[in-house]
Design an enzyme around this catalytic site. Structure first.
Site, mmCIF file in Angstrom:
data_model
loop_
_atom_site.group_PDB
_atom_site.id
_atom_site.type_symbol
_atom_site.label_atom_id
_atom_site.label_comp_id
_atom_site.label_asym_id
_atom_site.label_seq_id
_atom_site.Cartn_x
_atom_site.Cartn_y
_atom_site.Cartn_z
ATOM 1 C CG HIS A 203 -2.044 -0.896 1.269
ATOM 2 N ND1 HIS A 203 -2.508 -1.438 2.441
ATOM 3 C CD2 HIS A 203 -2.824 -1.390 0.285
ATOM 4 C CE1 HIS A 203 -3.513 -2.248 2.176
ATOM 5 N NE2 HIS A 203 -3.736 -2.238 0.861
ATOM 6 C CD GLU B 17 -3.810 2.335 -3.463
ATOM 7 O OE1 GLU B 17 -5.042 2.155 -3.355
ATOM 8 O OE2 GLU B 17 -2.970 1.469 -3.197
#
Ligand code: AMP
Length: 417
Positions: free
Chosen positions: A180, A403
């Site tokens: 992540h 992201e």
């Protein structure tokens, strides 16, 4: 400049096409069930209709051709030709010890990625298939790899080393890597901006709480610890992953199941555990909250059977366990950082669930950290929300993660040199 962002799994390929002048999404979608039968979903943002249909896709190459045909189609398209895609950014799950930053993909990078397959045997081969398929489809466009692990390569030795024989690290690269990273990097940078722009001396704990969940401890803008480890299984309980457990559970579960293989036992920890495992009903936090509230808010409900009560109590237990573990790791990161200036909540649960944020922060009162119920209840949406209560020793924010935008930005920066 238009940039196509690709996120490939073993049987899926997600995409977003960005216009980087405006940083807006032109279209996004997903190819699913690649190698099985095939289904494409596509949503343009130019007013044209969305698409959701079964299309045979025996491999990732067919999938990317379907994406290209859809992006350029008269009915569903957002561009006239392939030439309007100027670069491709690829999410790559694991960059090992080699990649601490995003890179332009050349043969040396591909060779290094092949080396990383042993570290993430389920994910990196899929990423390589995606890169290969896109390189064939866009032979002249630059391709960039953006790694989930890169941001955490700044962790100090004492945070990434496992207390197992050192040779497993020195000879086999077995260590904590964390994942992540693009999300932790993005929201911590946003938080730093919000707090005045100077990362120096700033101590931030980022909580990426989605179906997958991890925390990161960030000092001076650099990750110094994170909850996921050699694989995404370590750390917090998640939608279906157990998080950190006693490794002796592996033979114990195997025995309980009559002698399961290590692989099948790990499958239980990866796919049948976490809040799904405890609740027994769902891996989706919204479902679990609905099930838990059924009992809590309707205790007098005469239609409620003993079975209903147990189901909702187990849902509550799943949430309690999740909240407790997030708070416990936050506490350990206050130690890692020597204090904390800001705690950031992001991803599906972190951005959208006031109840879970409150459940977590209630555990932090001993540190003098308090959230304002009113602000917490109204937080969320596109921007940053400050949910800190007056007198709190640390600022608490919700920040939507993005992201794909990080991948598109890194790609543009490398392409422009
Ligand atoms: P992500 O992996 O970041 O897409 O997050 C997915 C998770 O966020 C799922 O478990 C969703 O149920 C959860 N989620 C999304 N919205 C909410 C909400 N309003 N309350 C609780 N959980 C939510």
């Amino acid at each position: 400049m238009n940039i196509l962002v690709i996120n490939t799994g073993s049987s899926s390929l997600k995409y977003q096409l960005f216009n980087m002048e405006t940083e807006t999404i032109l279209a996004k979608g997903n190819c699913e069930r690649i190698g099985i039968d095939g289904h494409v979903k596509h949503t343009p943002t130019n007013g044209k209709p969305s698409l959701s249909e079964d299309v045979p896709m025996p491999s990732h190459s067919e999938a990317i051709n379907i994406v290209i045909n859809t992006l350029t189609s008269e009915t569903y398209g957002v561009i006239d030709s392939l030439k309007e895609i100027h670069a491709v950014g690829h999410r790559v799950v694991h960059g090992g010890k080699k990649f601490s930053q995003s890179v332009l993909i050349d043969q040396a990078v591909i060779d290094a990625l092949v080396e990383c397959v042993r570290l993430a045997p389920l994910h990196v081969p899929a990423n390589l298939m995606g890169i290969n398929a896109c390189q064939k489809a866009f032979p002249t466009a630059p391709h960039v790899a953006v790694f989930d692990t890169a941001f955490h390569l700044t962790m100090p030795d004492h945070a990434y080393i496992y207390s197992i024989p050192y040779e497993y690290y020195s000879d086999h690269d077995i260590r904590r890597y964390g994942f992540h990273g693009t999300s932790h990097r993005y929201v911590s940078a946003k938080a730093t901006e919000f707090l005045g722009g100077n990362a120096e001396g700033l101590k931030i704990i980022t909580c990426h709480l989605g179906n997958g969940a991890s925390l990161a401890a960030i000092k001076d803008g650099k990750s110094v610890d994170t909850t996921m480890g050699a694989t995404p299984l370590e750390g917090l309980p998640m939608g279906t992953r157990s998080g950190t457990v006693d490794p002796s559970l592996i033979p114990m579960i195997s025995d309980a199941e009559g002698g399961l293989s290590i692989g099948d036992t790990l499958d239980i920890l990866n796919k049948k555990s976490g809040v799904l495992g405890i609740s027994g009903t769902s891996s989706d936090f919204r479902d679990i909250m609905n099930t838990a509230e059924f009992h809590l808010y309707e205790p007098e409900n005469e239609d409620e059977s003993a079975e209903d009560i147990e189901t909702s109590e187990r849902a509550r237990l799943a949430l309690d366990t999740f909240e407790y573990n997030v708070a416990k790791f936050i506490g350990s990161y206050i130690v890692a950082l020597g204090g904390v200036d800001a705690i950031i909540f992001t991803a599906g649960v972190g951005e959208n669930s006031p109840a879970i944020r409150k459940g977590i922060c209630d555990w932090l009162k001993g540190f003098g950290i308090f959230v304002d119920d009113e602000k917490n209840g109204h937080a969320g949406g596109d921007g940053i929300s400050d949910i800190t209560s007056a007198g709190s020793s640390a600022i608490v924010l919700t920040i939507p993660t993005n992201e794909e935008l990080v991948i598109a930005r890194d790609t543009m920066a490398l392409v422009k040199g």
